[in-house]
Design a protein around this motif. Structure first.
Motif, PDB file in Angstrom:
ATOM      1  N   LEU A 128       0.851  -1.263   0.188  1.00 39.43           N
ATOM      2  CA  LEU A 128       0.008   0.047  -0.057  1.00 39.43           C
ATOM      3  C   LEU A 128       0.764   1.175   0.002  1.00 39.43           C
ATOM      4  N   LEU A 129       1.869   1.150   0.788  1.00 40.06           N
ATOM      5  CA  LEU A 129       2.826   2.458   0.779  1.00 40.06           C
ATOM      6  C   LEU A 129       3.428   2.499  -0.381  1.00 40.06           C
ATOM      7  N   PHE A 130       3.960   1.569  -1.306  1.00 37.45           N
ATOM      8  CA  PHE A 130       4.460   1.731  -2.593  1.00 37.45           C
ATOM      9  C   PHE A 130       3.479   1.920  -3.576  1.00 37.45           C
ATOM     10  N   ALA A 131       2.302   1.661  -3.347  1.00 37.31           N
ATOM     11  CA  ALA A 131       1.094   2.021  -4.455  1.00 37.31           C
ATOM     12  C   ALA A 131       0.828   3.382  -4.341  1.00 37.31           C
ATOM     13  N   GLY A 132       0.888   4.051  -3.175  1.00 36.19           N
ATOM     14  CA  GLY A 132       0.643   5.611  -2.979  1.00 36.19           C
ATOM     15  C   GLY A 132       1.946   6.202  -3.464  1.00 36.19           C
ATOM     16  N   LEU A 133       3.020   6.044  -3.143  1.00 34.44           N
ATOM     17  CA  LEU A 133       4.132   6.543  -3.859  1.00 34.44           C
ATOM     18  C   LEU A 133       4.168   6.642  -5.284  1.00 34.44           C
ATOM     19  N   TRP A 134       4.089   5.370  -5.674  1.00 35.29           N
ATOM     20  CA  TRP A 134       3.930   5.238  -7.290  1.00 35.29           C
ATOM     21  C   TRP A 134       3.048   5.949  -8.146  1.00 35.29           C
ATOM     22  N   ALA A 135       1.761   5.993  -7.485  1.00 30.83           N
ATOM     23  CA  ALA A 135       0.664   6.698  -8.197  1.00 30.83           C
ATOM     24  C   ALA A 135       0.972   8.300  -8.059  1.00 30.83           C
ATOM     25  N   THR A 136       1.625   8.710  -7.156  1.00 30.04           N
ATOM     26  CA  THR A 136       1.796  10.196  -7.019  1.00 30.04           C
ATOM     27  C   THR A 136       3.074  10.676  -7.879  1.00 30.04           C
ATOM     28  N   ILE A 137       4.171   9.712  -7.870  1.00 22.21           N
ATOM     29  CA  ILE A 137       5.485  10.093  -8.542  1.00 22.21           C
ATOM     30  C   ILE A 137       5.384   9.589 -10.164  1.00 22.21           C
ATOM     31  N   VAL A 138       4.613   8.529 -10.256  1.00 22.71           N
ATOM     32  CA  VAL A 138       4.982   7.902 -11.552  1.00 22.71           C
ATOM     33  C   VAL A 138       3.589   8.058 -12.461  1.00 22.71           C
ATOM     34  N   TYR A 139       2.486   7.712 -11.833  1.00 24.43           N
ATOM     35  CA  TYR A 139       1.076   7.772 -12.576  1.00 24.43           C
ATOM     36  C   TYR A 139       0.801   9.049 -12.844  1.00 24.43           C
ATOM     37  N   PHE A 140       0.594   9.649 -12.030  1.00 22.61           N
ATOM     38  CA  PHE A 140      -0.146  11.040 -11.924  1.00 22.61           C
ATOM     39  C   PHE A 140       0.439  11.878 -12.929  1.00 22.61           C
ATOM     40  N   PRO A 141       1.824  12.073 -12.944  1.00 18.33           N
ATOM     41  CA  PRO A 141       2.633  12.841 -14.055  1.00 18.33           C
ATOM     42  C   PRO A 141       2.507  12.510 -15.414  1.00 18.33           C
ATOM     43  N   VAL A 142       2.738  10.716 -15.574  1.00 18.18           N
ATOM     44  CA  VAL A 142       2.390  10.295 -16.942  1.00 18.18           C
ATOM     45  C   VAL A 142       1.185  10.428 -17.483  1.00 18.18           C
ATOM     46  N   ALA A 143       0.132  10.379 -16.714  1.00 21.20           N
ATOM     47  CA  ALA A 143      -1.273  10.597 -17.034  1.00 21.20           C
ATOM     48  C   ALA A 143      -1.401  12.006 -17.622  1.00 21.20           C
ATOM     49  N   HIS A 144      -0.681  13.107 -16.933  1.00 24.22           N
ATOM     50  CA  HIS A 144      -0.615  14.502 -17.602  1.00 24.22           C
ATOM     51  C   HIS A 144       0.057  14.230 -18.974  1.00 24.22           C
ATOM     52  N   TRP A 145       1.046  13.649 -19.178  1.00 21.95           N
ATOM     53  CA  TRP A 145       1.866  13.578 -20.455  1.00 21.95           C
ATOM     54  C   TRP A 145       0.844  13.323 -21.387  1.00 21.95           C
ATOM     55  N   VAL A 146       0.074  12.060 -21.319  1.00 19.09           N
ATOM     56  CA  VAL A 146      -0.514  11.249 -22.129  1.00 19.09           C
ATOM     57  C   VAL A 146      -2.003  11.690 -22.464  1.00 19.09           C
ATOM     58  N   PHE A 147      -2.686  11.914 -21.551  1.00 19.18           N
ATOM     59  CA  PHE A 147      -4.123  12.376 -21.313  1.00 19.18           C
ATOM     60  C   PHE A 147      -4.598  13.830 -21.414  1.00 19.18           C
ATOM     61  N   ASP A 148      -3.769  14.633 -21.005  1.00 20.18           N
ATOM     62  CA  ASP A 148      -4.226  16.126 -20.915  1.00 20.18           C
ATOM     63  C   ASP A 148      -3.746  16.776 -22.093  1.00 20.18           C
ATOM     64  N   PHE A 149      -4.784  17.240 -22.989  1.00 19.85           N
ATOM     65  CA  PHE A 149      -4.881  17.818 -24.185  1.00 19.85           C
ATOM     66  C   PHE A 149      -4.622  19.319 -24.019  1.00 19.85           C
ATOM     67  N   ASP A 150      -4.174  20.022 -24.990  1.00 20.83           N
ATOM     68  CA  ASP A 150      -4.299  21.359 -24.870  1.00 20.83           C
ATOM     69  C   ASP A 150      -5.659  22.056 -25.007  1.00 20.83           C
ATOM     70  N   VAL A 151      -6.101  23.030 -24.087  1.00 16.67           N
ATOM     71  CA  VAL A 151      -7.382  23.741 -24.247  1.00 16.67           C
ATOM     72  C   VAL A 151      -7.224  25.125 -25.352  1.00 16.67           C
ATOM     73  N   LYS A 152      -7.845  25.087 -26.411  1.00 19.24           N
ATOM     74  CA  LYS A 152      -7.566  26.090 -27.441  1.00 19.24           C
ATOM     75  C   LYS A 152      -8.895  26.920 -27.410  1.00 19.24           C
ATOM     76  N   ASP A 153      -8.720  28.261 -27.762  1.00 18.80           N
ATOM     77  CA  ASP A 153      -9.993  29.128 -27.901  1.00 18.80           C
ATOM     78  C   ASP A 153     -10.228  29.018 -29.557  1.00 18.80           C
ATOM     79  N   ALA A 154     -11.446  29.653 -29.899  1.00 21.54           N
ATOM     80  CA  ALA A 154     -11.925  29.931 -31.222  1.00 21.54           C
ATOM     81  C   ALA A 154     -10.991  29.945 -32.334  1.00 21.54           C
ATOM     82  N   ASP A 155      -9.784  30.823 -32.109  1.00 22.86           N
ATOM     83  CA  ASP A 155      -8.987  30.972 -33.003  1.00 22.86           C
ATOM     84  C   ASP A 155      -7.590  30.029 -33.053  1.00 22.86           C
ATOM     85  N   GLY A 156      -7.671  28.996 -32.276  1.00 20.75           N
ATOM     86  CA  GLY A 156      -6.940  28.041 -32.231  1.00 20.75           C
ATOM     87  C   GLY A 156      -5.480  28.473 -31.460  1.00 20.75           C
TER      88      GLY A 156
END
Length: 446
Positions: A128-156
């Motif tokens: 459980l300790l590893f799971a919390g550390l790994w989620a925080t340091i590895v998964y959350f940032p990698v999810a940002h890399w892969v799943f968080d797309f730029d938000v653009k206005d009407a002009d791009g």
């Protein structure tokens, strides 16, 4: 807000949550009977730890305003979902809270997947300790890399920057081939190295104790995976339909390919092979389901099913004890599905990109390779470091006596199965059994 889209994503979130208990059955059936509860508890424990962290700061780290050139979001921008609860807070056509819930399920199952690599020998608390550390340091940032797309206005113009793999590298990963499967597979390899081999491995083959549980788990995973892939369209639309069909057909093809490899190599096709082939196909189509045609999905399923069936033997060749083939299925399957997009992507699919076999050259192929390798290296290195940190501080592995006698009893004071209800010494059990048999015999005579 679109109510149809909202209903579909809420349903998909529930389907993805079901995958983690499904994984508990799948993994639980594959281990020996004396460690099935510990195996299941590692999946259930991941649900508890990651679910809380996701609401507190995980979502914000993954989808908050970028603060590191596409590497990480602001960890406390939406602390405990502050600012996301109102009716005006939308993510596309769905409420922000619905998107938060959907992505929470991805975080949970990614962590749970890792546990299969260290079955039969890991202590529950340190896990459980590893799971919390790994989620925080590895998964959350990698999810940002892969799943968080730029938000653009009407002009791009970009009004809110996202992750570097999604927006700068432009690699395609529709539902998590990199962020989920390569990520978890690399972590599983690291932990297998940190914890070492099980007592008796590889001399003792340590066969699954319940293949029916394995098949049940595979079925629940397949069912839930429709939410995983088709739900990632975030709308009840054409993309959801295409990804649903591709998820079905690629999985069917991968199962057949795995069974064919078994038949040629071993002389027989097995139930465990069928269930493993199903999971391999689901892994492979996860990143590619929006970018290929059904014909391409069949090809990816066939290739990956065969590759994974062969890859599970790598642990014997290289000497790392990946108990339940997390490396052979999730790492290899994730790499295969992610990289094959560069070959089989077609503009006729929703992603609108041509791969090498459709006249697109190698442009998309190199992007897929770079994205896959970046996540692999990042996850492996940090997982290795976190694994050793837990090992040398609180201790990660159960002692030999507990491992041999049964980690369920040692860690949870429970056993999965009670046969006959006899207690006491072995001799007393024999006497009671003999007495019972005598009573049955007398009853039949009368």
């Amino acid at each position: 807000m679109d109510t149809g889209d909202t209903a579909w994503v809420l349903t998909s979130a529930a389907l993805v949550l079901l995958m983690t208990p499904g994984l508990a059955f799948f993994y639980g059936g594959m281990v020996r009977s004396k460690s099935v509860l510990n195996m299941m508890m590692m999946s259930l424990g991941a649900m508890g730890v990651v679910g809380v962290l996701w609401v507190l700061f995980g979502y914000s780290t993954a989808f908050g305003s970028d603060v590191g050139g596409g590497l990480v979001g602001k960890p406390f921008e939406y602390f405990a979902l502050d600012g996301l609860l109102g009716k005006e807070s939308l993510f596309g056509t769905i409420p922000s809270t619905v998107f938060v819930a959907f992505q929470a399920m991805f975080a949970i199952i990614t962590v749970a997947l890792i546990s299969g690599a260290i079955a039969d020998r890991a202590r529950f608390g340190p896990w459980l300790l590893f799971a919390g550390l790994w989620a925080t340091i590895v998964y959350f940032p990698v999810a940002h890399w892969v799943f968080d797309f730029d938000v653009k206005d009407a002009d791009g113009n970009v009004t809110s920057a996202g992750g570097w793999i999604a927006n700068k590298l432009l690699a395609i990963d529709f539902a998590g081939g990199t962020a989920v499967h390569i990520n978890a597979g690399a972590a599983g390899l690291a932990l297998a190295i940190v914890l070492g081999k099980r007592v008796g491995w590889p001399k003792d083959r340590m066969k699954p104790h319940s293949l029916p549980l394995v098949v049940l788990g595979a079925g629940l995973l397949w069912f839930g995976w429709f939410g995983f892939n088709a739900g990632s369209a975030l709308a009840a639309n054409t993309t959801a339909g295409v990804t649903f069909i591709n998820t079905t057909v690629a999985t069917c093809a991968a199962m057949l390919a795995w069974l064919l490899v078994e038949r040629i190599r071993d002389g027989h096709a097995t139930t465990l092979g069928a269930a493993s082939g199903v999971v391999a196909g689901l892994v492979a189509i996860t990143p590619s389901c929006s970018s290929v045609t059904p014909l391409g999905a069949i090809a990816i399923g066939l290739i990956t099913g065969a590759l994974c069936a062969l890859a599970v033997s790598l642990k014997f060749r290289f000497g790392f004890d990946d108990s339940l083939d997390v490396v052979g299925v999730h790492l290899v399957g994730g790499l295969s599905g992610t990289i094959l997009i560069g070959f089989f992507a077609s503009k006729s699919a929703p992603a609108g990109i041509d791969g090498l076999f459709y006249g697109g050259g190698v442009d998309q192929l190199w992007r897929q390779v770079v994205g896959a390798l970046a996540v692999l290296v990042y996850s492996f290195v940090l997982s290795l470091a976190l694994g050793y940190l837990v090992k040398f501080t609180v201790g990660f592995r159960a002692d030999e006596e507990a491992e041999v006698s049964g980690i369920d009893e040692a860690e949870h004071a429970e056993t999965a199965y009670e046969f006959g209800g006899f207690s006491g010494s072995r001799g007393a059990g024999k006497v009671s059994a003999a007495a019972g048999a005598s009573a049955v015999l007398e009853g039949s005579k009368s």
